[in-house]
Design an enzyme around this catalytic site. Structure first.
Site, mmCIF file in Angstrom:
data_model
loop_
_atom_site.group_PDB
_atom_site.id
_atom_site.type_symbol
_atom_site.label_atom_id
_atom_site.label_comp_id
_atom_site.label_asym_id
_atom_site.label_seq_id
_atom_site.Cartn_x
_atom_site.Cartn_y
_atom_site.Cartn_z
ATOM 1 N N VAL A 163 26.630 35.325 35.937
ATOM 2 C CA VAL A 163 27.196 34.049 35.515
ATOM 3 C C VAL A 163 26.435 33.065 36.267
ATOM 4 C CG1 VAL A 163 29.031 32.496 35.224
ATOM 5 C CG2 VAL A 163 29.527 34.988 35.054
ATOM 6 N N CYS A 164 25.938 32.062 35.627
ATOM 7 C CA CYS A 164 25.389 30.934 36.199
ATOM 8 C C CYS A 164 25.815 29.789 35.593
ATOM 9 C CB CYS A 164 23.610 31.038 36.506
ATOM 10 S SG CYS A 164 22.922 30.746 35.088
ATOM 11 N N ALA A 165 25.126 28.507 36.071
ATOM 12 C CA ALA A 165 25.596 27.249 35.194
ATOM 13 C C ALA A 165 25.190 27.398 33.679
ATOM 14 C CB ALA A 165 24.648 26.341 35.915
#
Length: 101
Positions: free
Chosen positions: A6-8
């Site tokens: 999960v990232c931006a």
């Protein structure tokens, strides 16, 4: 092992994801991995064993843990930046062991 990254927005983690897939394959390890942005993880987390979070969204890790009830950890900034797959693999295996205990 099934890992949700999960990232931006899911873009930078998709680069890391490809490097991790190659590293795991060379190490003879089985890996299913998907990179998503913060707005998507709640739709897909049920299919995964652990969640690894990019350093840029590590401030949301408590919320992600509560929402998914999965072992979660933030990838260290340096390991993320240089795609240090050996360190990331150790982190993933530690989380996976937590899930299975």
């Amino acid at each position: 092992m099934k890992i949700l990254l999960v990232c931006a927005g899911g873009m930078s983690t998709s680069i890391l994801m490809r490097k991790m897939e190659q590293y795991w394959k060379e190490a003879g390890e089985e890996l299913e991995i998907k990179a998503v942005g913060l707005g998507e993880y709640q739709d897909v987390y049920q299919k995964y064993d652990i969640v690894l979070v990019g350093p840029q969204v590590s401030y949301r890790i408590k919320e992600i843990k509560e929402n998914t009830n999965l072992p979660c950890a933030a990838i260290e900034s340096f390991d993320y930046a240089v795609a240090n797959c050996p360190n990331i693999m150790r982190l993933a295996k530690r989380l996976y062991a937590e899930k299975n205990n």
